[in-house]
Structures are given as structure tokens and as C-alpha cells.
Motif scaffolding. Sequence first.
Motif, mmCIF file in Angstrom:
data_model
loop_
_atom_site.group_PDB
_atom_site.id
_atom_site.type_symbol
_atom_site.label_atom_id
_atom_site.label_comp_id
_atom_site.label_asym_id
_atom_site.label_seq_id
_atom_site.Cartn_x
_atom_site.Cartn_y
_atom_site.Cartn_z
ATOM 1 N N THR A 87 2.872 -13.316 -9.645
ATOM 2 C CA THR A 87 1.913 -13.489 -8.553
ATOM 3 C C THR A 87 1.609 -12.142 -7.905
ATOM 4 O O THR A 87 2.533 -11.466 -7.444
ATOM 5 C CB THR A 87 2.468 -14.449 -7.484
ATOM 6 N N PRO A 88 0.355 -11.732 -7.849
ATOM 7 C CA PRO A 88 0.024 -10.481 -7.162
ATOM 8 C C PRO A 88 0.447 -10.546 -5.695
ATOM 9 O O PRO A 88 0.110 -11.500 -4.985
ATOM 10 C CB PRO A 88 -1.499 -10.395 -7.297
ATOM 11 N N ALA A 89 1.205 -9.561 -5.235
ATOM 12 C CA ALA A 89 1.701 -9.560 -3.863
ATOM 13 C C ALA A 89 1.842 -8.128 -3.379
ATOM 14 O O ALA A 89 2.036 -7.189 -4.169
ATOM 15 C CB ALA A 89 3.038 -10.292 -3.768
ATOM 16 N N LEU A 90 1.758 -7.968 -2.056
ATOM 17 C CA LEU A 90 1.921 -6.656 -1.436
ATOM 18 C C LEU A 90 2.375 -6.845 0.001
ATOM 19 O O LEU A 90 2.329 -7.951 0.548
ATOM 20 C CB LEU A 90 0.617 -5.848 -1.511
ATOM 21 N N THR A 91 2.827 -5.767 0.609
ATOM 22 C CA THR A 91 3.216 -5.802 2.019
ATOM 23 C C THR A 91 2.371 -4.793 2.793
ATOM 24 O O THR A 91 1.959 -3.752 2.255
ATOM 25 C CB THR A 91 4.713 -5.468 2.201
ATOM 26 N N LEU A 92 2.131 -5.129 4.068
ATOM 27 C CA LEU A 92 1.300 -4.295 4.936
ATOM 28 C C LEU A 92 2.056 -3.941 6.198
ATOM 29 O O LEU A 92 2.922 -4.694 6.662
ATOM 30 C CB LEU A 92 0.010 -5.046 5.313
ATOM 31 N N GLN A 99 2.158 -0.947 2.063
ATOM 32 C CA GLN A 99 3.473 -0.321 2.002
ATOM 33 C C GLN A 99 4.156 -0.532 0.651
ATOM 34 O O GLN A 99 4.920 0.295 0.189
ATOM 35 C CB GLN A 99 4.362 -0.892 3.108
ATOM 36 N N ARG A 100 3.875 -1.687 0.047
ATOM 37 C CA ARG A 100 4.509 -1.993 -1.234
ATOM 38 C C ARG A 100 3.558 -2.867 -2.045
ATOM 39 O O ARG A 100 2.784 -3.641 -1.499
ATOM 40 C CB ARG A 100 5.840 -2.715 -1.018
ATOM 41 N N MET A 101 3.652 -2.746 -3.389
ATOM 42 C CA MET A 101 2.716 -3.460 -4.251
ATOM 43 C C MET A 101 3.420 -3.763 -5.575
ATOM 44 O O MET A 101 3.981 -2.852 -6.202
ATOM 45 C CB MET A 101 1.485 -2.576 -4.505
ATOM 46 N N ASN A 102 3.424 -5.043 -5.997
ATOM 47 C CA ASN A 102 4.067 -5.342 -7.272
ATOM 48 C C ASN A 102 3.109 -5.072 -8.437
ATOM 49 O O ASN A 102 1.918 -4.796 -8.245
ATOM 50 C CB ASN A 102 4.601 -6.779 -7.306
ATOM 51 N N GLY A 103 3.644 -5.162 -9.662
ATOM 52 C CA GLY A 103 2.849 -4.822 -10.834
ATOM 53 C C GLY A 103 1.623 -5.698 -11.013
ATOM 54 O O GLY A 103 0.570 -5.235 -11.465
ATOM 55 N N ALA A 104 1.753 -7.011 -10.671
ATOM 56 C CA ALA A 104 0.612 -7.917 -10.834
ATOM 57 C C ALA A 104 -0.535 -7.520 -9.910
ATOM 58 O O ALA A 104 -1.714 -7.596 -10.287
ATOM 59 C CB ALA A 104 1.043 -9.359 -10.555
ATOM 60 N N ARG A 113 -0.446 2.705 -8.611
ATOM 61 C CA ARG A 113 0.342 2.323 -7.435
ATOM 62 C C ARG A 113 0.339 3.442 -6.393
ATOM 63 O O ARG A 113 0.252 3.189 -5.188
ATOM 64 C CB ARG A 113 1.772 1.998 -7.872
ATOM 65 N N GLU A 114 0.437 4.678 -6.850
ATOM 66 C CA GLU A 114 0.492 5.810 -5.913
ATOM 67 C C GLU A 114 -0.795 5.913 -5.092
ATOM 68 O O GLU A 114 -0.769 6.296 -3.919
ATOM 69 C CB GLU A 114 0.724 7.128 -6.666
ATOM 70 N N ALA A 115 -1.922 5.572 -5.727
ATOM 71 C CA ALA A 115 -3.201 5.653 -5.007
ATOM 72 C C ALA A 115 -3.360 4.515 -4.015
ATOM 73 O O ALA A 115 -4.135 4.626 -3.058
ATOM 74 C CB ALA A 115 -4.356 5.624 -6.012
ATOM 75 N N ALA A 116 -2.626 3.420 -4.201
ATOM 76 C CA ALA A 116 -2.763 2.270 -3.302
ATOM 77 C C ALA A 116 -1.847 2.378 -2.095
ATOM 78 O O ALA A 116 -2.220 1.967 -0.986
ATOM 79 C CB ALA A 116 -2.460 0.982 -4.065
ATOM 80 N N LEU A 117 -0.641 2.916 -2.269
ATOM 81 C CA LEU A 117 0.314 2.982 -1.171
ATOM 82 C C LEU A 117 -0.230 3.868 -0.044
ATOM 83 O O LEU A 117 -0.726 4.968 -0.281
ATOM 84 C CB LEU A 117 1.650 3.533 -1.671
ATOM 85 N N GLY A 118 -0.142 3.350 1.168
ATOM 86 C CA GLY A 118 -0.643 4.065 2.335
ATOM 87 C C GLY A 118 -2.129 3.895 2.573
ATOM 88 O O GLY A 118 -2.676 4.398 3.557
#
Length: 441
Positions: A87-92, A99-104, A113-118
Motif C-alpha cells: 500500500t502506498p504510504a507516507l508520513t508528513l 518525512q518518510r515514503m515507502n517503496g509503493a 525517494r531523495e527528491a520527495a523527502l522534505g
Amino acid sequence: MDRRHPVASHRKPHAWAAALAFSALTGAVVAFVLMFPWAATRPALLIALAFILLSILSLIAAWRQDRDMARQLTARDAMLHAAFLSTPALTLSRDGLIQRMNGAAVALFGLPREAALGRAFSDLTAEFDMDAVLRSDAQAGHLENRRGYWTGRRADGSTFPLSLRFGLIPSTPGAGGSGEEHVAVALTDLTHSHAAEAQARELHAQLNKVWRLNSLGEMAATLAHELNQPLSAATAYIHASQAEMLKAGPAADAGRPPLDLAKGQLLRAGKLIHRMRELLTIETSVLGRERVSSMIEDLAPILQMIGQDKKVEVRLDAEAEADGVRADRIQFQQALVNLVRNAVEAAAERPGGGAVHVTGRVEGPVYRISVEDNGVGIAEADVDHIFQPLTTTKSGGMGLGLSVTRTIVERHGGALSAQRSPSLGGAAFAFALRRHEEASR
């Protein structure tokens, strides 16, 4: 976060408490016997031995329960881990920064992933408002949008529909700052769901078009039948008048041309009506090889929408083995949609909740389809003429639905029947089509 299983959190402490209590009591009994030799009688020794056995058994029971709970926790953690990976999931953070992003989730948005964090989550999901989440009183739930879905934006600029669910992450004492994880968000890609809905709407529009043509054909047939009698009578009267005028001789010659013209127009009107009937009559010259279960499965979204509009449960149960028949796919589906719509309207009037069952079963050389409901059923006085054109029990109805449905079924070589449903108590409409073995393969 308490990771203990709910059952473990309530049962394990009690098991260990009982074991420790027996152990302490056993120790007290043994110490008493050792300190006071005069008390070391045979009954006292037996009692001490019993306490020792009970203490051992309680410790074994507590150990087994602890082992079982550990297995349950391991299985639950494995399930949660599998769900998290798929399940695609992330934290804000409170500022709406990722702040965090799983592979999905990384694969869903198609960016490193590096471009998405922050990065602000609103850059990837249009109209996302972190302040609205913070103002919400709920600890978790579905994030609503005025359009019913959110729009995600991939790294290549393409967009896709999204569904969002959130859960607040409890704050850690002493921690703070804008970089702390505050909200967990689960994402669902609705692309396939929207494509299926669009396909269902297209099929529904096509069925409605066919339905209008079928209704026109049935109405033309009815009008041709009803008007044919007065037209034939008028023609006969004119013919009789012409015969009388011939007897009258030359004195009636002046009146013959108008009568000839009138007779010609009546005959022309009859031919026009007959021609219109031929043009609008349902064409079934080409019956292809079809599978009943496949035709019903394609209709599932439409039939469910019909039921949801009236808050009626529509259950589909079509046997998929040896279900090949020769049929016009669109005509068959239109007939079934009409039967289900009628059943839903009848079941919607039931106070305890409506139910409609669509069933398909192989019965020897034929495949039988039935549509049953738990409505009031069909009155005995109406059974004989419910299939007649322009006959209806609904306010505002045209009385063509069952007539068109029966015509479609008959053009497929079947016969539409109506009776009381033995299982639901309402009406039951059924028809059977001869099976075609090659179409089942």
C-alpha cells in the motif's frame, strides 16, 4: 505505541500472576514444613506436593500462553508488513512536508525517494491542505475532496485520481519542531476504478439507446395492431360504398373519384404503419456465441448502481460452467437490466430492506436465468396480462418494459415466465436459453 495483541494484553498478565501466586504459596507451605518438623505429617507433605504440582502446571500454562501470543504477534506483524509494502504510504510533518515514503508510494509518483523527502505533499497532490487535517477532530479517517477524489501528479507531469486516508501520529514527549512526523497518509490509485466506471457508463448509455429503439419497435407493433382494425373497417366501408354507387349508375359517377382517393390513402396509411413496424422491430438475425456468466459479469457495476440508488441489495450468482449460449449480447443485457430494474423498484418498497437475487444455473440442455425480489409480488389478477403492451401498475409507466423483455427472450428462442419467488417471497421472473457447447469453451 503499544504493540501487544489485544488478547495478549488482557490474558497474559493474569496467567503469569496466577503462576507466581501458586509459586509463592508453594514456597510458603514448603518453608513452613521445613521450619516446623512436627508439622511434617503425611497429609501436610501431600498438600505441599499438590501445591508444587499446581505451581509447575500454572507456570507451564503461562509459558504456553506466552508462546501462543508471541506467534500471533509475529503473524500480525508479518501481515502488517506485507500490507505496508503493497500500500502506498507516507508520513508528513505539521508543515505538510514529506518525512518518510515507502517503496509503493515512490513507484506511484515515479520520483526518487531523495527528491520527495522534505518536499510539500501539496506539490504532488493538488488542493491538499494540511491545515484542514490539523483542524479535524478525528484521529483517523478518509480525507474528503469536493470532487470526490484527489489528483496526484507524477514526476513526468501526468496526473491520476487518488483516494487518501490519514491517521495522526502521537507526539513523542520532549520532541517537537516542524520535522517531526505528525500524520500518516495511505494512498489508493483510482485509475482502474475510474476506467471501470467510465466503461460501465458507456455500456449503460448503449443499453439505454437500444432500450429506446426496442420500446419504439414495441410501440409501433402495438399501434399497427390497434390501428389496423379501424383502417380495415374504413376500407371495407368505402368498398361497400363504391359497390352501391355502381348500382346507382351514372348519377353517382361524380362521387367515385373522391372515394377512390380516400380508399387509396387508407391503404397507404396501413402500409406506412406496417413499414414502420418492420423498421423498428428488434433485429435478432445474428446471434453470436456468448457466455451467460460473462454477460452478467459485465453488467455487475450497472446492476449494483441500480440497487444502490434505491438502497436495495443486488446479489449476482451465475454458474460459469457450461454456460455457453447463442445470444445478442446487448439485447440479452438489456432484457436482464429491465428485469432487475423492475425487481429493485418492487423491493425498494419493503420496510425491512430490499433484496434482489440474479441466479444462473445449468438445467440439462438449457441455461436458466432468474431474477427474484422480496417485494409484494404479482397479484393473481395481473399475472395473465403483465406482458401485454401498454399494461403497467406503475404511476407514469408506459407499460412496455416487460413486453419488450418478453420479445427479446422469444427472439432468443426462450419464454419469459412470472411466478412468486419461493425463497424471497416476492416476484420471480425466469427464462431459459438453449446451451451451446462450443460457446462455453
